[in-house]
Design an enzyme around this catalytic site. Structure first.
Site, PDB file in Angstrom:
ATOM      1  CG  ASP A  25      36.731  57.956  62.525  1.00  0.00           C
ATOM      2  OD1 ASP A  25      37.611  58.523  63.207  1.00  0.00           O
ATOM      3  OD2 ASP A  25      36.958  56.973  61.781  1.00  0.00           O
ATOM      4  CE  LYS A  80      42.442  61.351  66.219  1.00  0.00           C
ATOM      5  NZ  LYS A  80      41.724  60.244  65.567  1.00  0.00           N
ATOM      6  CD  GLU A 175      40.271  57.055  67.046  1.00  0.00           C
ATOM      7  OE1 GLU A 175      41.236  56.278  66.908  1.00  0.00           O
ATOM      8  OE2 GLU A 175      40.362  58.279  66.818  1.00  0.00           O
ATOM      9  CG  ASP A 197      42.732  51.714  64.083  1.00  0.00           C
ATOM     10  OD1 ASP A 197      43.018  51.791  62.872  1.00  0.00           O
ATOM     11  OD2 ASP A 197      42.134  52.616  64.694  1.00  0.00           O
TER      12      ASP A 197
END
Ligand code: AMP
Length: 610
Positions: A25, A80, A175, A197
């Site tokens: 992850d 990211k 994800e 999330d």
């Protein structure tokens, strides 16, 4: 001709061949690495730390990552947010990074300019090392997760980072899909799931549809600047207003942020907080109740609910059509969030797994399947969204891998030459469901050369389509007598949007009847033309075998067939082809007798019987 199943990459038939696989992850703030050990997915720790901060420190002589970085060091973080982007795509003013002159993003470090791909690769190297140190062995491959909203460029950049880190990427998965794997939702027949999330700085909601073994993200929504940090801010302001915490300097602000975060996290397991907090040499006696704070959180919660509503709206679904809600991200530990979401959907939540770890766990499970370590039945693989095939004579498509085939997959089919003495063949690879080549997506082409001259239909070219776990298609063609192989690699998903795939499928349904007619017509025309060419050549070569009357009948039939071809009536072309076949039958017989006669001439009976 029957399709052949050749092999499934990533699968080992050797039970002793240990293929260690990991799930990664790769998060904005923290990353995790997990692996399936004795059938159970486990987080691999780095010196007792399960979360690896996605931070990199470049010093003159070394690169430090995550927990190895000393406190308070100035590091590169949140890379990211930059990966796969150009300078034009970002608000450079808001990013405290040095950018070089080109449109590429570079970050200045004591080791020179580093691209986001390089920084990500250093994080990935660290994660791989944690795993290889744990196992004391090489890692065969990894599944890496990316946000569902990542575009092709961001996905490609993530893969490049992995390549730089010398990681064999078994697959990138979304994800939310990883979270669904972690909860084993793929063992169900079908269903629609929402993944909520809420992390430290971002909020993502995805609607996943699970059907025939495949998860498809059918809608996403979210807010890239909404997360646990905003809840901390609310508590911080509350402390300043109610208890007069005085935070002037940046350092004080940072300290107060940590106090606020601590209070927030405590309120997830207790209803009140009654304690003395020492701050800047002063003692503050605080008495906070969860219900009081929950009221302050309400506007943030409403924002997330609005995103959920938008996603459901886009997916054309109502709350009662949802089969499960998965909670991901540390902030979903807050009871107020759980209660809100539970009430909104009027059902219990999937929140038994650690919300920080669920994505890595799902990725590890998927990696274990893709590396051939797990039982195939436990997880189902991805599929090809559209059929893959090649162009054949008559502007027709020969499908080699049908749509919805589970990947990885390899299939082969034999093709042959159309003309006598043909020494080259074009392999034009297409994607789509339509019969006519031009109605499909052209993916690429290559030429098979040096086919030994043979009569039409005698050469054998084996065309193999292989789609790996990352949907990368390799098409190879092998001429069987010489063994010469030619191939290309294509990414069929490159540059194609979900909406385009849908449209192509819809078009194939609406045009199904016409397409069938087109194929039947094209096939009889190909046959007819081939017979015309063969007959013309036969007359040229062996006209001495023909009586004038036979010759004129054959020529009349040929002219009739040519004229029927122009009129494009399938059954009439078929009829005219049969007529030509019948008319030339005795000529063909004579040619055959003649060739047998000439091959036997001059040989005695003993030689012939040999
Ligand atoms: P993530 O980005 O998924 O690691 O989530 C980090 C966020 O989760 C931070 O804002 C944390 O404060 C928050 N968080 C972690 N544990 C808790 C908890 N027990 N209660 C409330 N928030 C939490």
């Amino acid at each position: 001709m029957a399709l052949l199943q050749i092999s499934e990459p990533g699968k080992s038939t050797d039970p002793h061949n240990r293929k260690l696989s990991i799930g990664i992850d790769l998060g904005t703030t923290n990353s995790l690495v997990a692996s399936v050990i004795s059938g159970e997915a486990k987080i691999l720790e780095d010196n007792n730390c399960r979360l690896i901060p996605s931070r990199v420190l470049y010093e003159q002589s070394q690169i430090l990552v995550g927990n190895d970085i000393p406190n308070h060091a100035l590091t590169i973080s949140s890379v990211k947010r930059l990966i796969g982007k150009k300078k034009d795509d970002i608000d450079a003013d808001n990013i405290a990074l040095e950018l070089a002159d080109s449109n590429e993003i570079f970050i200045q470090t004591p080791q020179g300019y580093k691209s986001p791909i390089q920084v990500s690769s250093d994080i990935l190297k660290k994660l791989k090392k944690i795993a290889s140190d744990y196992f004391g062995d090489e890692i065969y491959g990894a599944v890496i997760t990316v946000p569902a909203y990542f575009n092709e460029g961001q996905r490609q950049a993530t893969k490049e980072a992995a390549k730089l880190a010398e990681i064999n990427v078994l697959r990138l998965i979304n994800e939310p899909t990883a979270a669904a794997y972690a909860y084993g939702l793929d063992s169900k027949k079908e269903g629609v799931f929402v993944v909520y999330d809420l992390g430290g700085g971002t909020f993502d909601v995805s609607v996943l549809q699970f059907n025939e073994g495949v998860f498809e993200v059918i809608a996403t929504n979210g807010n890239s600047s909404l997360g646990g940090d905003d809840f901390d801010q609310i508590i911080k302001n509350y402390l300043i207003n109610k208890y007069k915490f005085n935070s002037q300097s940046l350092k004080d602000q940072a300290k107060l942020n940590l106090i606020a975060k601590d209070i927030k996290e405590k309120l997830s397991s207790q209803d009140t907080i009654n304690e003395t907090i020492r701050f800047n040499n002063l003692d503050y006696q605080i008495d906070i109740s969860l219900s009081e704070i929950e009221k302050l959180f309400a506007p943030l919660l409403d924002k997330t609910i609005q995103c959920v509503k938008n996603a459901l709206n886009d997916a054309n679904l109502s709350t009662d059509e949802i089969d499960g809600i998965i909670m991901v991200g540390g902030s979903t530990r807050m009871p107020t969030i759980q209660n809100h979401i539970k009430k909104f959907f009027n059902q219990n939540l999937l929140n038994d797994l650690n919300p920080d770890e669920v994505v890595a766990i799902g990725a590890a499970r998927q990696a274990s399947v893709l590396s051939g370590q797990a039982n195939d039945d436990t997880l189902l693989l991805d599929v090809t969204p559209l059929s893959l095939g090649i162009e054949t004579m008559g502007d027709l498509v020969e499908r080699i891998i049908p749509r919805n085939s589970t990947i990885p997959i390899a299939k082969a089919q034999e093709f042959t030459t159309y003309k006598d003495g043909q020494t080259m063949m074009k392999i034009h690879v297409v994607q789509g469901e339509r019969e006519k080549v031009s109605e499909n997506r052209s993916l690429g082409e290559f030429i098979v050369k040096d086919i030994p001259p043979m009569p039409a239909g005698a050469a054998k070219i084996k065309v193999t389509f292989q789609v790996d776990a990352d949907s990368l298609l390799t098409v190879s063609a092998e001429e069987k007598t010489t063994g010469i192989k030619t191939s290309i690699e294509i990414k069929p998903s490159y540059g194609i949007e979900e909406s385009e795939i849908r449209k192509m499928l819809e078009d194939s349904f609406t045009n199904a009847v016409n397409d069938k007619k087109f194929r039947s017509l094209a096939e009889v025309i190909v046959d007819a033309n081939q017979i015309l060419e063969l007959t013309e050549k036969a007359i040229q070569d062996d006209k001495q075998l023909l009586l004038e009357s036979e010759k004129s009948t054959i020529e009349r039939c040929m002219n009739n067939l040519k004229s029927e071809i122009t009129k494009k009536n399938t059954s009439k072309i078929k009829l005219a082809t049969d007529e030509l076949n019948n008319a030339s039958m005795s000529f063909a017989q004579k040619r055959m007798d003649n060739s047998i006669y000439s091959s036997l001439t001059g040989k005695n009976i003993n030689e012939i019987n040999k």
